[in-house]
Write a protein that holds these residues in place. Structure first.
Motif, PDB file in Angstrom:
ATOM      1  N   ARG A  99     -46.704  56.438  -4.236  1.00  0.00           N
ATOM      2  CA  ARG A  99     -48.096  56.279  -3.595  1.00  0.00           C
ATOM      3  C   ARG A  99     -48.383  56.509  -5.583  1.00  0.00           C
ATOM      4  O   ARG A  99     -49.191  55.794  -6.204  1.00  0.00           O
ATOM      5  CB  ARG A  99     -49.078  57.112  -3.546  1.00  0.00           C
ATOM      6  N   ILE A 100     -48.128  57.794  -6.326  1.00  0.00           N
ATOM      7  CA  ILE A 100     -48.360  57.187  -7.240  1.00  0.00           C
ATOM      8  C   ILE A 100     -47.274  56.116  -8.388  1.00  0.00           C
ATOM      9  O   ILE A 100     -48.078  55.759  -9.199  1.00  0.00           O
ATOM     10  CB  ILE A 100     -47.654  58.362  -8.383  1.00  0.00           C
TER      11      ILE A 100
ATOM     12  N   ALA B  91     -47.726  53.622  -7.158  1.00  0.00           N
ATOM     13  CA  ALA B  91     -48.170  52.097  -6.980  1.00  0.00           C
ATOM     14  C   ALA B  91     -49.855  52.261  -7.490  1.00  0.00           C
ATOM     15  O   ALA B  91     -50.078  51.553  -7.400  1.00  0.00           O
ATOM     16  CB  ALA B  91     -48.755  52.210  -4.644  1.00  0.00           C
TER      17      ALA B  91
ATOM     18  N   ASP C 145     -51.976  55.698  -7.044  1.00  0.00           N
ATOM     19  CA  ASP C 145     -53.012  56.402  -6.822  1.00  0.00           C
ATOM     20  C   ASP C 145     -52.799  57.474  -7.596  1.00  0.00           C
ATOM     21  O   ASP C 145     -52.260  58.415  -7.532  1.00  0.00           O
ATOM     22  CB  ASP C 145     -52.173  56.993  -5.362  1.00  0.00           C
ATOM     23  N   PRO C 146     -53.633  57.826  -8.221  1.00  0.00           N
ATOM     24  CA  PRO C 146     -54.448  58.788  -8.764  1.00  0.00           C
ATOM     25  C   PRO C 146     -54.432  59.960  -8.307  1.00  0.00           C
ATOM     26  O   PRO C 146     -53.962  61.511  -8.813  1.00  0.00           O
ATOM     27  CB  PRO C 146     -55.214  58.767 -10.130  1.00  0.00           C
ATOM     28  N   GLN C 147     -54.961  59.992  -7.242  1.00  0.00           N
ATOM     29  CA  GLN C 147     -55.176  61.588  -6.540  1.00  0.00           C
ATOM     30  C   GLN C 147     -53.658  61.835  -5.706  1.00  0.00           C
ATOM     31  O   GLN C 147     -53.670  63.068  -5.325  1.00  0.00           O
ATOM     32  CB  GLN C 147     -56.248  60.707  -5.362  1.00  0.00           C
ATOM     33  N   ALA C 148     -52.594  61.308  -5.651  1.00  0.00           N
ATOM     34  CA  ALA C 148     -51.438  61.712  -5.624  1.00  0.00           C
ATOM     35  C   ALA C 148     -51.311  62.050  -6.992  1.00  0.00           C
ATOM     36  O   ALA C 148     -50.450  63.210  -6.281  1.00  0.00           O
ATOM     37  CB  ALA C 148     -50.682  60.548  -5.078  1.00  0.00           C
TER      38      ALA C 148
END
Lengths: 398, 346
Positions: free
Chosen positions: B12-13, B15, B17-20
């Motif tokens: 996810r990172i 891709a 995704d900052p929350q991941a």
């Protein structure tokens, strides 16, 4: 790639042990040349009037006598040689006939004739054969053994006779059965290449090399090519040195004579059509291939052994082991094993034996050469692949 | 630790995704550092692209099994980013610094897991990855019969530099490291410091984007160490430099970030100020008698000791006040090193 090969060659030649080995090779070659070329057994000749010639004069006289019989070697030629021998050196001729003794200061064709003169025991052999019901071919009108009865090859297409002393000496000193330059070339190749890869481990340069762009591909090929070039330069250098020495001393007389007519190298019944020059070139080829294969096998050991000392010791042992690993047995397995051992570099450089093996084992004339070639190719390819992958996958400190 | 969850977080990172990323950081705050080399324009990393971020990704469960039988779970689930700059790697002997560097340089394979560059295993990238590397190992080897120029030309060839460019580059670097006068001398005549400088020059030949230096100042005198620090500082403006050392002063002045390895595990990372802040209040200065100094030395790590007449001034690293009258002092990197590694070898 060429630059890399240059650097690798510089590394091989920069080592003290390599320089020492090359120096020892040169000194040994000089000793061989002294024994076989400049101070050879045939550097004196006795004239019919008893005068002694030596050095270049002796060589010139020998060559002039041999030139009288140049061309087709037939029973008639042998008869002519025998008549001239008997006329010019009657006492020596009688010694040959009666006691099979040949003086080394006779001209070359008369020394060569001695193998066609039946020995004093020949009559007894005929009697025994007759008693056993075995037919013995008769002698020629000159009382000599016929060419075809000595199983000399190509009797239907006559052998070409010529001056052969120099070619015989060159052959024996370069790739002959005893201590020869070929053995030294193999040994120096092994010594020079032994640290090709192990030296990088020893010095600690392996980590630097393996982290470069070409450190796991091209540089390994460059090292292997450098090892092959080193073996090539050694072989070519020694061969050219011998060519120069023998060429200056003897000239090129007799180059086109068939090898079967060359005295003292016992190739008269080898069924391969080669003249003296072609025989030497074949010898060079065999020695070169043997040196290259030895170098590549050593490179493989160098990649696996991890230290230079171990690499050198194992490589030398592996190089000379086939020399001792003969069974001399008679079972099919023993015969196959012995033949294969003869195909290894240390044994193959004894070209005289390699060419005579098919006669001993009832094989085709080219079979041992083909066996040598096949063995060389397999050993070469295996060693290259193993060396390549062993260095490429070398783990630093792992 | 849940390898599957971590793997999903990493994907996810990747891709974006900052929350991941925040979740992973929160989960492994003490153990994460980020290496990122961003690959641009296909398979080649161009120097012009290394502006803000470059990352080298160490993915999941990289382990190196030591032949002595001690299994070291070396680096766990790493997702790391190096900004261009200098990273100091500190650790005692056997902490795993050299092993980490060898893993990154792909001269030591991990027992399990893999190291990737922008998602592609470095073993797959092969020569393209090595083209970005400059490496100076500890106790690096050399060819005694080669001159300095020849040595660098050889490695320039191995690094794929063209002949003409290599010639100029070799001269430049010899001048840069102060070996211009010794360019045609054989390496066997070099002092230890000269050889080390030659090793540094070799590492810089291909203008590497990732420079790995393992104990580069070993054997250098203070003047040479200062020259080396200045050299690295000027070089690292748009590069990643990973520098391992025992000599903390080497990194104290030039490192942008520090990483501390202990027993194969990353125990601290951050800027020198952040890491030093963690041991604030743990460094003391005491004025004691010689007898008291000998007694204190048995119980506390002594960072420095100097005598002033009958009094001895001790600099002690300890979470508790070591003796009455001790005053807190501003910690430095040597104190930090002693704080974490005092027990090593005792």
């Amino acid at each position: 790639m060429l630059r890399m090969i240059g650097f690798e060659l510089q590394k091989i030649l920069g080592r003290g042990i390599t320089k020492g080995a090359i120096a020892a090779l040169l000194v040994s070659c000089l000793f061989l040349l002294q024994a076989f070329c400049w101070n050879n057994p045939y550097d004196t000749v006795r004239l019919p009037d008893g005068a002694i010639l030596s050095g270049r004069d002796a060589i010139a006289y020998n060559q002039s006598v041999a030139a009288r019989y140049e061309g087709d070697l037939t029973d008639e030629t042998l008869q002519q040689i025998a008549e001239d021998f008997a006329r010019e050196y009657p006492q020596d001729y009688q010694q040959v006939v009666q006691a099979s003794q040949v003086s080394s200061d006779l001209p070359a064709p008369y020394r060569y004739l001695s193998q066609f003169v039946p020995g004093p025991a020949y009559q007894q052999e005929i009697q025994r054969a007759q008693e056993a019901g075995i037919a013995i071919p008769s002698l020629t009108s000159a009382g000599l053994i016929r060419l075809q009865d000595l199983e000399i090859s190509f009797v239907e297409k006559p052998l070409q006779y010529g001056y052969g002393d120099s070619w015989s000496l060159f052959f024996q000193s370069f790739c002959g059965p005893a201590f020869s330059a070929a053995l030294l070339i193999l040994l120096v190749s092994v010594i020079g290449v032994s640290t090709l890869l192990a030296g990088e481990y020893d010095r600690g340069t392996d980590a630097l090399i393996l982290t470069t762009k070409y450190g796991k591909n091209r540089v390994i090929l460059a090292k292997l090519l450098a090892g092959i070039l080193f073996a090539t330069f050694l072989t070519a250098g020694v061969f050219l040195l011998f060519c120069a020495a023998f060429g200056l001393q003897f000239g090129v007389a007799g180059w086109s004579a068939d090898m079967q007519t060359v005295p003292w190298i016992s190739l008269f019944n080898v069924n391969i059509p080669l003249n003296n020059l072609e025989l030497l070139l074949l010898g060079f080829l065999i020695v070169w291939v043997s040196a290259v294969v030895s170098a590549v096998i050593t490179a493989m050991i160098s990649a696996l052994a991890k230290t230079s000392v171990a690499s050198l010791l194992i490589a030398i042992c592996l190089a000379i082991a086939p020399y001792f690993l003969h069974t001399n047995g008679e079972s099919p397995w023993c015969v196959c094993w012995d033949l294969w051992m003869w195909a290894w570099p240390i044994n193959a450089v004894n070209l005289q034996h390699l060419l005579r093996l098919p006669i001993a084992y009832n094989l085709g004339a080219y079979d041992t050469l083909l066996l040598f070639g096949g063995t060389a190719i397999i050993l070469f390819l295996l060693s290259v692949v193993i060396a390549y992958h062993a260095f490429r996958r070398h783990r630093i400190g792992g | 630790m849940n390898p599957i969850e971590d793997h999903m977080l990493i994907r996810r990172i990747q891709a974006g995704d900052p929350q991941a990323f925040e979740r992973l950081v929160e989960k492994y705050y003490d153990n994460i550092f980020q290496f990122c080399v961003r690959r641009c324009n296909g398979d080649r990393v161009l120097a012009s692209d290394l502006t803000q971020e470059t990352f080298l990704k160490l993915v999941e469960h990289i382990q190196q099994y030591r032949p002595t039988g001690k299994f070291i779970n070396f680096l766990l689930t790493i997702n790391a980013t190096f900004q261009p700059g200098i990273y100091g790697l500190l650790g005692a002997n056997g902490a795993g610094k050299t092993t980490l560097m060898r893993l990154i340089c792909d001269i030591l394979p991990p027992t399990s897991g893999e190291i990737t560059l922008d998602g592609i295993p470095i073993r797959t990238l092969g020569a393209n990855y090595r083209a970005l590397l400059g490496y100076l190992p500890q106790n690096f080897g050399y060819y005694p019969g080669f001159t300095a120029t020849r040595f660098l030309q050889y490695f320039a060839t191995l690094k794929g530099l063209e002949a003409g460019f290599a010639k100029r580059r070799v001269q430049e670097l010899l001048d840069l490291v102060g070996l211009k006068e010794a360019a045609h001398q054989k390496i066997r005549t070099f002092s230890g410091g000269m050889r080390q400088r030659l090793g540094i020059a070799q590492a810089l030949l291909n203008d590497p984007k990732v420079l790995i230096l393992d104990e580069p100042t070993a054997g250098l005198d203070p003047k040479e160490r200062v020259r080396f620090r200045n050299l690295i500082a000027s070089f690292a403006q748009d590069k990643i430099v990973l520098l391992s050392t025992h000599i903390v002063t080497d990194v104290e002045y030039i490192a942008d970030r520090l990483m501390i390895l202990k027993d194969g595990t990353l125990i601290r990372r951050g800027t020198p100020q952040e890491i030093l802040a963690e041991i604030a209040g743990c460094v003391w200065e005491c004025h004691v008698t010689r007898q008291e100094a000998s007694e204190l030395a048995q119980y506390f790590p002594i960072c420095n000791q100097r005598g002033e007449g009958d009094t001895v001034i001790l600099r002690i690293v300890s979470p508790q006040m070591p003796c009455p009258g001790a005053l807190t002092a501003t910690p430095c990197l040597e104190d930090l090193y002693l704080y974490h590694f005092y027990g090593e070898g005792h």
